[in-house]
Design a protein around this motif. Structure first.
Motif, short mmCIF file in Angstrom:
data_model
loop_
_atom_site.label_atom_id
_atom_site.label_comp_id
_atom_site.label_asym_id
_atom_site.label_seq_id
_atom_site.Cartn_x
_atom_site.Cartn_y
_atom_site.Cartn_z
N VAL A 56 14.61 2.78 15.50
CA VAL A 56 14.38 3.79 14.99
C VAL A 56 12.79 4.07 14.50
O VAL A 56 12.61 5.34 14.07
N ALA A 57 12.08 3.27 14.47
CA ALA A 57 10.67 2.96 13.87
C ALA A 57 9.89 2.06 14.33
O ALA A 57 10.54 0.94 14.66
N HIS A 58 8.75 2.05 14.24
CA HIS A 58 7.71 1.16 14.07
C HIS A 58 7.29 0.99 12.60
O HIS A 58 6.94 1.98 12.07
N SER A 59 6.86 -0.28 12.24
CA SER A 59 6.07 -0.22 10.91
C SER A 59 4.95 -1.38 10.90
O SER A 59 5.51 -2.44 11.48
N LEU A 60 3.92 -1.10 10.26
CA LEU A 60 3.04 -2.00 9.97
C LEU A 60 2.58 -2.36 8.55
O LEU A 60 2.33 -1.46 7.74
N ILE A 61 3.03 -3.52 8.27
CA ILE A 61 2.77 -3.97 6.61
C ILE A 61 1.66 -4.89 6.71
O ILE A 61 1.58 -5.96 7.32
N GLU A 62 0.56 -4.47 5.82
CA GLU A 62 -0.73 -5.21 5.67
C GLU A 62 -0.87 -5.47 3.99
O GLU A 62 -0.41 -4.95 3.20
N GLU A 72 3.05 -0.17 3.41
CA GLU A 72 3.62 -0.18 4.63
C GLU A 72 3.05 1.45 5.28
O GLU A 72 2.96 2.32 4.71
N ASN A 73 3.04 1.35 6.77
CA ASN A 73 2.67 2.35 7.43
C ASN A 73 4.01 2.58 8.16
O ASN A 73 4.21 1.86 9.11
N TRP A 74 4.78 3.54 7.86
CA TRP A 74 6.29 3.81 8.41
C TRP A 74 5.74 4.90 9.59
O TRP A 74 5.54 5.98 9.24
N MET A 75 6.43 4.32 10.69
CA MET A 75 6.16 5.22 12.06
C MET A 75 7.48 5.55 12.85
O MET A 75 7.89 4.87 13.52
N GLY A 82 5.32 8.03 7.08
CA GLY A 82 5.34 7.94 5.67
C GLY A 82 4.68 6.56 5.27
O GLY A 82 4.54 6.04 6.32
N GLY A 83 4.51 6.34 4.09
CA GLY A 83 4.19 4.93 3.58
C GLY A 83 4.05 4.54 2.14
O GLY A 83 4.48 5.59 1.51
N SER A 84 4.06 3.27 2.09
CA SER A 84 4.10 2.78 0.66
C SER A 84 2.98 2.08 0.42
O SER A 84 2.48 1.24 1.10
N LEU A 85 2.66 1.79 -0.84
CA LEU A 85 1.54 0.94 -1.63
C LEU A 85 2.24 0.25 -2.55
O LEU A 85 2.92 0.83 -3.41
N ASN A 86 2.49 -1.05 -2.50
CA ASN A 86 3.19 -1.95 -3.41
C ASN A 86 2.21 -2.88 -4.16
O ASN A 86 1.10 -3.44 -3.35
N GLY A 87 2.38 -3.28 -5.11
CA GLY A 87 1.73 -4.27 -5.95
C GLY A 87 2.36 -4.91 -7.02
O GLY A 87 3.14 -4.13 -7.64
N TYR A 88 1.95 -5.85 -7.47
CA TYR A 88 2.54 -6.97 -8.61
C TYR A 88 1.78 -6.28 -9.78
O TYR A 88 0.51 -6.12 -9.76
N ASP A 89 2.35 -5.98 -10.95
CA ASP A 89 1.66 -5.45 -12.31
C ASP A 89 1.81 -6.62 -13.23
O ASP A 89 2.96 -6.87 -13.63
N THR A 98 4.78 3.05 -4.64
CA THR A 98 4.63 4.26 -4.56
C THR A 98 4.89 4.90 -2.99
O THR A 98 4.18 4.24 -2.27
N TRP A 99 5.86 5.60 -2.68
CA TRP A 99 6.30 6.05 -1.32
C TRP A 99 5.80 7.38 -1.27
O TRP A 99 6.12 8.13 -2.21
N ILE A 100 5.25 7.66 -0.03
CA ILE A 100 4.69 9.14 0.03
C ILE A 100 5.11 9.19 1.58
O ILE A 100 4.71 8.66 2.40
N GLY A 101 6.13 10.35 1.77
CA GLY A 101 6.63 10.84 3.11
C GLY A 101 6.53 12.21 3.26
O GLY A 101 5.60 12.97 2.82
N SER A 102 7.71 12.56 4.01
CA SER A 102 7.56 13.94 4.54
C SER A 102 8.02 14.77 3.52
O SER A 102 7.87 16.12 3.77
N SER A 103 8.48 14.53 2.67
CA SER A 103 9.00 15.29 1.34
C SER A 103 7.86 15.48 0.42
O SER A 103 7.17 14.56 0.32
#
Length: 177
Positions: A56-62, A72-75, A82-89, A98-103
């Motif tokens: 269903v997709a390719h994804s690059l997690i860096e 994450e770069n969701w393709m 879309g993609g997400s930026l994740n971090g420990y607080d 934080t996820w930002i996609g097509s919506s």
């Protein structure tokens, strides 16, 4: 001669000016154990629906920013990415995504590592099986064969009950023929 003397005075005045401080040394980065809790997801992946061979997709997690973030770069093969930026607080002692996609608009998730899995929950408008608003809980787990499962669940009743809305398996990317 006057011009030479004036030039010397200008040079002397310029050298007497305080020099700007050298830039601060970069921080050591995020090297503690909490910052490595999501490292099992790092890699270049081919993503399948669980239990199928349907790609269903390719994804690059860096890992980025001195080890402080996982991106994450969701393709997807169909539709917008879309993609997400994740971090420990360290202040909250948990993870944020934080996820930002097509919506329109971002989706915010919080959570953390539990029993070797990463569990993140957030309010995602329109994410229900019938397009309703509610909570989405994503559980990421490393599988024995090195793949990663991302199990998504939806709750319309503030987390009292959950139903699966997506179930994905991330397998290490293999070059095509």
């Amino acid at each position: 001669m006057i011009a030479t003397f004036a030039s010397l005075l200008i040079l002397q005045a310029a050298s007497a000016q305080p020099q700007p401080a050298s830039p601060p040394s970069p921080p050591n980065g995020c090297t503690g154990e909490h910052y490595r809790e999501f490292d099992f997801w790092l890699g270049e992946w081919d993503v399948y629906r669980a239990g199928t061979e349907t790609l269903v997709a390719h994804s690059l997690i860096e890992k980025l920013y001195a080890g402080c973030a996982v991106r994450e770069n969701w393709m997807p093969l169909k539709g917008a990415g879309g993609g997400s930026l994740n971090g420990y607080d360290p202040q909250s002692g948990g993870w944020k995504q934080t996820w930002i996609g097509s919506s329109p608009g971002p989706v915010y998730f919080t959570g953390g590592a539990t029993d070797g899995k990463m569990v993140l929950t957030g309010r995602w408008k329109g994410s229900g099986p019938k397009g309703e608003d509610g909570l989405t809980r994503m559980t990421y787990s490393k599988l024995p064969d090195g793949a990663v499962r991302q199990h998504g669940e939806f709750s319309a009743d503030h987390g009292l009950t959950w139903q699966t809305t997506f179930d994905l398996i991330y397998r290490p990317h293999k070059e095509g023929p």
